[in-house]
Write an enzyme that holds these catalytic residues in place. Structure first.
Site, PDB file in Angstrom:
ATOM      1  N   HIS A  28      -8.070  -4.941  -0.649  1.00  0.00           N
ATOM      2  CA  HIS A  28      -6.771  -4.309  -0.349  1.00  0.00           C
ATOM      3  C   HIS A  28      -5.944  -5.157   0.632  1.00  0.00           C
ATOM      4  O   HIS A  28      -4.754  -4.909   0.834  1.00  0.00           O
ATOM      5  CB  HIS A  28      -7.036  -2.925   0.249  1.00  0.00           C
ATOM      6  CG  HIS A  28      -5.869  -1.996   0.178  1.00  0.00           C
ATOM      7  ND1 HIS A  28      -5.351  -1.520  -1.003  1.00  0.00           N
ATOM      8  CD2 HIS A  28      -5.100  -1.442   1.153  1.00  0.00           C
ATOM      9  CE1 HIS A  28      -4.330  -0.711  -0.762  1.00  0.00           C
ATOM     10  NE2 HIS A  28      -4.151  -0.658   0.542  1.00  0.00           N
ATOM     11  N   ASP A  68     -10.975  -3.433  -4.457  1.00  0.00           N
ATOM     12  CA  ASP A  68     -10.160  -2.763  -3.436  1.00  0.00           C
ATOM     13  C   ASP A  68     -10.853  -1.461  -3.033  1.00  0.00           C
ATOM     14  O   ASP A  68     -11.112  -0.603  -3.886  1.00  0.00           O
ATOM     15  CB  ASP A  68      -8.775  -2.499  -4.059  1.00  0.00           C
ATOM     16  CG  ASP A  68      -7.769  -1.985  -3.057  1.00  0.00           C
ATOM     17  OD1 ASP A  68      -8.154  -1.158  -2.198  1.00  0.00           O
ATOM     18  OD2 ASP A  68      -6.601  -2.388  -3.141  1.00  0.00           O
ATOM     19  N   SER A  93       0.832  -1.205   0.000  1.00  0.00           N
ATOM     20  CA  SER A  93       0.000   0.000   0.000  1.00  0.00           C
ATOM     21  C   SER A  93       0.876   1.268   0.000  1.00  0.00           C
ATOM     22  O   SER A  93       1.641   1.452  -0.937  1.00  0.00           O
ATOM     23  CB  SER A  93      -0.949  -0.076   1.210  1.00  0.00           C
ATOM     24  OG  SER A  93      -1.931   0.900   1.133  1.00  0.00           O
TER      25      SER A  93
HETATM   26  C1  MLT Z   1      -1.593   6.271  -0.136  1.00  0.00           C
HETATM   27  O1  MLT Z   1      -1.965   7.321   0.344  1.00  0.00           O
HETATM   28  O2  MLT Z   1      -0.409   5.968  -0.255  1.00  0.00           O
HETATM   29  C2  MLT Z   1      -2.637   5.300  -0.578  1.00  0.00           C
HETATM   30  O3  MLT Z   1      -3.881   5.897  -0.579  1.00  0.00           O
HETATM   31  C3  MLT Z   1      -2.652   4.062   0.244  1.00  0.00           C
HETATM   32  C4  MLT Z   1      -2.954   4.384   1.666  1.00  0.00           C
HETATM   33  O4  MLT Z   1      -4.124   4.613   1.981  1.00  0.00           O
HETATM   34  O5  MLT Z   1      -2.055   4.446   2.453  1.00  0.00           O
END
Ligand code: MLT
Length: 199
Positions: free
Chosen positions: A181, A151, A101
């Site tokens: 996710h 996701d 992520s």
């Molecule tokens: C991010 O901000 O890198 C992506 O949206 C994944 C997350 O939620 O951390």
């Protein structure tokens, strides 16, 4: 930066573990061990705090990145990794970025900015909602990428955008679709098979 290091075999690869939002330097240690039991594992904690949760770069809102901060944090992270490898005498080992992520998202920036340094990566559920205008040659880059068809954090078009981005720069990609996710045992197993094949 906060980090943890678990030394593996002398000639074995080094896995750089980059957690998702709210994780820390230890979050992906078990995943790293599953991926390659005799690798050296380095877990790093992102330095940005968002409502008490650690991340690797700031965002303006969900899915909208602070691009200036991302650039700066990626360069800082690269400097930190390079110095750590140097002082730990790990400069001759193969380096593999392993991100989940938010960790996968900063890994993308490292792959784009430093294609000579980072050429192997496992990206679990990445998203890169940025128009990359400049060209990159990633023909030496090997990637394993997982994406979710349902996701709740990464819309399917954003997952497709990651694949399109890397295809445009001629990276070698193996992609696997999962449902959500969530990082699953099955995708870690598939990443492990891929890793043992390309190393
Ligand atoms: C991010 O901000 O890198 C992506 O949206 C994944 C997350 O939620 O951390």
């Amino acid at each position: 930066m906060n980090y943890t290091i678990k030394y593996g075999g002398k000639e074995q690869p080094v896995l750089i573990l980059l957690h998702g939002t709210g994780g820390n330097e230890s979050s992906l240690l078990d995943v790293g061990k599953d991926l390659m039991s005799d690798a050296t594992l380095i877990g790093i904690r992102g330095e940005v705090l968002e409502q008490g949760q650690s991340r690797f770069f700031s965002r303006v809102s969900d899915g909208v990145y602070d691009e200036v901060d991302l650039e700066m944090r990626a360069n800082d992270l690269h400097r930190f990794i390079s110095e750590l490898l140097q002082k730990s005498q790990l400069t001759n080992q193969e380096i593999v970025l392993v991100g989940y992520s938010n960790g996968a998202n900063i890994a993308i920036k490292l792959l784009l900015n430093y294609p000579d340094k980072y050429q192997r990566a496992v990206l679990f559920h990445p998203m890169y909602p940025i128009d990359v205008l400049e060209d990159h040659d990633l023909s030496q880059t090997e990637l394993f990428v997982t994406l979710g068809t349902q996701d709740s954090i990464v819309p399917i078009e954003e997952s497709q955008r990651v694949l399109t981005l890397f295809r445009r720069f001629h990276a070698n990609i193996l992609s696997e679709w999962t449902l959500t996710h969530q990082l699953t045992y099955l995708e870690v197993e598939k990443a492990k098979k891929w890793l043992h094949r390309i190393i």
